[in-house]
Write an enzyme that holds these catalytic residues in place. Structure first.
Site: not given
Ligand code: RNT
Ligand code: ZN
Length: 421
Positions: A188, A229, A231, A262, A265, A289, A297, A299, A329
């Protein structure tokens, strides 16, 4: 403390209730043994890593909060991960970032990392009998400050990150080889633009070129697998992300590598669970993720919500467990980090168990027969079936805290370990 007899009794009753709708709880519990969750090491220390003592996060991602107990060394991270795993049923793996190497107090730049910086991790995984996954770290670095890494127009910077990618893949392959289970290497990059760019195409052409160069060395699939990955946007990078969804799905299909989904994203009304069967038509495997985005995003710690449920259900319904590598993640620094970990991982595991307790065949029959009221009603009824009795029994069988019992254990760990950091 939970009472073993009542857990067993409740399970027997639940077993009957599920049997009445054609669901075999024993088979569902067996299904859980196919699930391995890759634990992201970065929840222990707010994505800091150990490259420099005072690393600050950048690249459009952010942790918020300052709860005491953050891991301050590789030893702390391992101790935390071991504690987390002791409170989780089922199997886990560990997911590392390149910034978590053992650099022995020396500054080792990203284009210089080697196997020796991660051998300790591999040995640790071997000791625990678990697999390892890996990620290049293309953020929180002066050479990422301009907003472009693998897509940088500065050739020196681009080459620096290509070298990082090459080294991370080599380390991953060696980890997979030594551990006897393929290491998923995820790429990513935060690359993007705060304001309206002109040369979107130019950056994407460069990203493709860099990925081709960085992934030129092919490794056996038994050693490592590449994932990419995408986004939608990052903080400070709102107007364009070079590695968008279309970019990476195209790249992965063309090169038959993994797409990393993810669920933080995508645009807020997009449903990540819906993407699984779409992308798996064209690639062999996916990486997930699993996270919980709130408004962006963000998290947040995963909770048992509809989003995670659809992800798990799609995997279980279609028997995709062997084709989907499940990773987490999220990073929350505002609450006990170990508590965040355990709660979030158990929420993901619950979603899979609920999925395994679905009478899928019957539901497909209703659907195919156009019986949509019946399908809707069954889906609603399933939500209040005695799932918790099966979950508790699963935890009991796995010898891990049942129900909320892990809260006290985490409080103890906080008082005995985390508070002294
Ligand atoms: C960032 C991505 C990525 C990170 C990690 C730390 O938006 O989700 O995967 O969160 O690699
Ligand atoms: Zn991620």
């Amino acid at each position: 403390m939970s009472n073993t007899d009542s857990i067993k009794k409740a399970y027997e009753l639940a077993k009957e209730r599920y049997a009445a709708i054609g669901v075999d709880t024993e088979a569902a519990l067996k299904k859980m043994s196919e699930l391995t969750i890759s634990l992201h090491c970065w929840q222990t220390d707010d994505v800091g890593g150990f490259e420099t003592p005072d690393a600050t996060l950048s690249g459009g991602i952010q942790t918020t909060g300052n709860y005491p107990g953050k891991a301050k060394s590789v030893a702390d991270v391992r101790q935390d991960l071991e504690k987390v795993m002791s409170m989780l049923p089922g199997k886990q793996r560990v997911n590392l970032h390149a910034i978590y190497g053992e650099f022995q107090g020396e500054f080792v730049d990203r284009d210089q990392i080697e196997l020796k910086h991660f051998q300790g991790w591999i040995d640790w995984c071997k000791g625990l009998g678990i697999g390892m996954d890996f990620n290049g770290s293309f953020f929180a670095h002066p050479k990422a400050a301009e907003g472009f890494t693998l897509s940088s127009k500065n050739e020196e910077i681009r080459q620096f990150w290509v070298e990082h990618l090459k080294r991370c893949r080599a380390i991953s392959a060696e980890a997979g080889k030594q551990l006897g289970t393929p290491c998923v290497h995820n790429t990513w990059v935060p690359d993007g633009s705060k304001d309206t760019p002109i040369d979107r195409n130019g950056y994407r052409t460069l990203l493709q070129k860099s990925l081709d160069e960085g992934m030129a060395t092919k490794y056996p699939k038994e050693y490592m697998k590449d994932a990419v990955e995408s986004k939608t946007f990052g903080i400070g990078l709102e107007s364009m992300t070079v590695g968008s969804n279309e970019f990476y799905v195209g790249y992965a299909v063309k090169n038959n590598i993994l797409v990393c989904i993810d669920n933080g994203h995508y645009h807020p009304t997009e449903i990540a669970g819906d993407k699984i069967s779409a992308v798996l038509q064209y690639v062999d495997e996916l990486l997930l993720h699993v996270t919980r985005p709130i408004r962006w995003d963000s998290d947040h710690v995963v909770t048992l919500n509809e989003e995670i449920q659809l992800i798990a259900s799609e995997i279980v319904r279609n028997d995709f467990m062997g084709r989907v590598n499940v990773g987490l993640d999220f990073f929350d620094a505002s609450i006990n980090r170990i508590g965040a970990y355990v709660t979030g991982t158990r929420a993901a595991q619950k979603a899979f168990l609920i999925a395994a307790l679905e009478p899928t065949k019957d539901l497909i029959e209703l659907e195919t027969g156009g019986k949509y009221f019946e399908r809707l009603a069954m889906l609603e009824e399933l939500k209040t079936m005695p799932f918790s009795a099966v979950w508790d029994y699963y935890c009991l069988q796995e010898n891990v805290p049942v129900g909320a019992d892990y809260i006290a254990e985490i409080q103890k760990y906080e008082n005995e370990v985390l508070m002294y950091r």
